[in-house]
Write an enzyme that holds these catalytic residues in place. Structure first.
Site, short mmCIF file in Angstrom:
data_model
loop_
_atom_site.label_atom_id
_atom_site.label_comp_id
_atom_site.label_asym_id
_atom_site.label_seq_id
_atom_site.Cartn_x
_atom_site.Cartn_y
_atom_site.Cartn_z
N LYS A 108 0.84 -1.19 0.00
CA LYS A 108 0.00 0.00 0.00
C LYS A 108 0.88 1.25 0.00
O LYS A 108 1.94 1.29 0.66
CB LYS A 108 -0.90 -0.03 1.23
CG LYS A 108 -1.94 1.08 1.33
CD LYS A 108 -2.81 0.84 2.56
CE LYS A 108 -3.87 1.91 2.76
NZ LYS A 108 -4.71 1.64 3.95
N SER A 126 -9.43 1.75 3.22
CA SER A 126 -8.58 2.51 2.33
C SER A 126 -7.56 1.66 1.57
O SER A 126 -6.88 2.16 0.67
CB SER A 126 -7.83 3.60 3.12
OG SER A 126 -6.98 3.03 4.10
N SER A 172 -10.03 -0.81 7.11
CA SER A 172 -9.34 -0.55 5.85
C SER A 172 -8.64 -1.75 5.25
O SER A 172 -8.17 -1.69 4.11
CB SER A 172 -8.34 0.59 6.02
OG SER A 172 -9.00 1.82 5.96
#
Length: 531
Positions: free
Chosen positions: A116, A196, A220
């Site tokens: 990420k 996210s 997330s």
């Protein structure tokens, strides 16, 4: 997705039916994945092929890079990968040379892994999706990246995310960042991937890497895992170091594995976990953590287990209830005792959680800016940057949460101190722990979230709530495993337990997964292309 929930979310539940129906109306796109030789291939099988001399890391890395070009940057245009590691091929060649010399570092040796884009990894950028950090390159790896490289993993690249981990505006759209644009759900391209850790989930679902790493503060990892039909594991806070990760909340933040199977997630977690002097939260782990999580997995972990199934408005929705009921039947057939229950203090921590996040985001982010020498040095500077670049940064939603965080008090503020204590107590000892204790339960299960919703930039998320907030606020582990589908849209089953029950949850989830085999590869159903 937002990091806090309000009763207004429950009003969105009737909208699920429209999302389900629109999922049904999608037209399946051609299937370029049919010719990809490593689609859905697990880490153990890839490793076995390498051991047998049928495959090497260079070949596998090139294959994933080609698939990213085919599906992510062209074709369905998933927009899940924002940067390719320029050293990926060199790293793969090094792992191959080590293998030829008789040195295999472990089960991740030569495996291409995506990260990420809030996790620092040289020589790439680390942006949190913000143009304010588009030129920022950390001078060293985050601790967990050091661990992955020591385990032999090849860092393939960085994945898109909800900008600033979705802590910018209550009207933000999950999976959108100014750096990467809008990530698309591979099961229905005009539906949302949740966030996210949007890019990490989508990339794994589409077989763009062996596995990926996400981060979670509240939902997330597990929400994007659920709506993209993969496995996502949020560890106990402190099991994985947060060093080198752009922070939101030191009380709740953690990185975790995202994979197509529980076994792959367990292997990735084992490589990432470890004590780190730079993160005091990891000091709690010695003598309690089990890092060889893959070795603990077996097919009969549910026999004799006591599982509490949470019933609430989301789990009782008519489109979700039949899938959850089938999951419960599977648990019972595997020898588990299943007790229907409700979470003590459900959502009672929500207001306190927001207070905690506002204070900790400001303090943690500005500390990160100082220590890592970023182009911006304060939250106020980020806000000013966004205003100066409003046509790109503020085109679809504002930055109200950034402004609220800027205006919040210090970590010595009595309101913050009280909120942090209240939130953790209500979610942990008086929430999950009390619920487990009342019926002598090994774990709790529930639908992770509703299915993916239509992406509507400028209108916020049509988010139908989730069941993971208590584990997130308490800092306890949670695991989402594919549970089934509703009109072609994936649903996940969430396993939650007390602090340091990570290994037990992985065992339970693995057994459930082996019995159901509920994961299906994505169809890349057609839909409109968002900006």
């Amino acid at each position: 997705m937002p990091y806090f929930r309000t009763p207004a979310h429950l009003a969105l539940l009737p909208l699920l039916a429209a999302s389900f129906a629109s999922g049904c109306q999608q037209t399946a796109a051609p299937a370029p994945e049919a010719v990809f030789p490593y689609q859905e291939t697990g880490i153990a099988e890839l490793q076995a092929r390498m051991t047998a001399g049928e495959l090497d890391s260079t070949t596998l890395t090139e294959a994933y890079l080609g698939r990213i070009a085919l599906l992510d940057h062209a074709g369905p245009t998933l927009r899940s990968v924002v940067e390719i590691n320029p050293d990926a091929r060199r790293e793969a060649a090094q792992r191959d040379a080590e293998r030829r010399a008789g040195r295999v570092r472990g089960p991740l040796h030569g495996m291409p892994i995506l990260l990420k884009d809030n996790i620092g990894a040289t020589p790439m950028h680390n942006t949190a999706g913000s143009l304010a950090l588009k030129d920022f390159r950390p001078e060293r790896d985050a601790f967990l990246v050091q661990r992955l490289r020591q385990a032999g993993a090849v860092i393939l690249g960085k994945t898109n995310l909800s900008e600033w981990a979705n802590f910018r505006s209550p009207r933000s759209t999950s999976g959108w960042s100014a750096v990467g644009g809008q990530t698309r759900n591979p099961y229905a391209l005009d539906h949302n991937p949740c966030g996210s850790s949007s890019g990490s989930a989508v990339a794994v679902a589409a077989s763009l890497a062996a596995a990926a790493v996400g981060t979670e503060t509240d939902g997330s990892i597990v929400c994007p895992a659920a709506v993209n039909g993969i496995v996502g594991f949020k560890p106990t806070v402190g099991l994985v170091s947060r060093d080198g990760i752009i922070p939101l909340s030191f009380s709740q933040d953690t990185a975790g594995p995202m994979a197509r199977t529980v076994a792959d997630a367990a292997l990735l977690l084992g490589a990432m976990a470890g004590r780190d002097e730079a993160d005091p939260a990891t000091a709690a782990t010695p003598g309690r953590a089990v890092y060889d999580y893959g070795a603990r997995l077996h097919g009969d972990a549910l026999r004799g287990a006591r599982i509490g199934v949470l019933r609430n408005a989301l789990s009782d929705h008519p489109a979700i209830r039949p899938v959850l009921d089938q999951a419960v039947a599977t648990l019972r057939a595997a020898g588990a005792t299943v007790v229907e229950t409700r979470l003590v203090n459900e959502d009672a921590w929500a207001r306190d959680e927001l207070t905690v996040l506002l204070h900790e985001f400001k303090a943690g982010l500005e500390r990160y800016f100082r220590e890592w020498r970023t182009p911006v040095d304060s939250l106020d500077a980020v806000i000013a940057f966004n205003r100066a670049h409003a046509s790109r940064e503020l085109a679809f939603f504002g930055q109200e949460l950034l402004e609220q965080a800027r205006d919040s008090g210090s970590l010595n503020d009595p309101a913050y101190i009280a909120a942090r204590a209240n939130a953790r107590r209500l979610a942990g000892p008086e929430g999950i722990d009390a619920t487990l204790r009342a019926d002598r339960l090994d774990a709790l299960v529930a639908a992770t979230s509703g299915p993916a919703w239509l992406t509507a930039l400028g209108d916020g998320d049509g988010y139908p709530d989730g069941n993971y907030g208590a584990a997130a606020v308490a800092g306890y582990p949670s695991l989402s495993v594919p549970m089934g589908h509703a009109n072609g849209l994936p649903l996940g089953l969430l396993f939650m337990g007390g602090a340091w029950s990570d290994a037990r949850l992985l065992e339970l989830g693995h057994t459930y997964e082996q019995l159901t085999r509920a994961r299906r590869p994505p169809t890349f159903a057609s839909g409109r292309t968002p900006p």
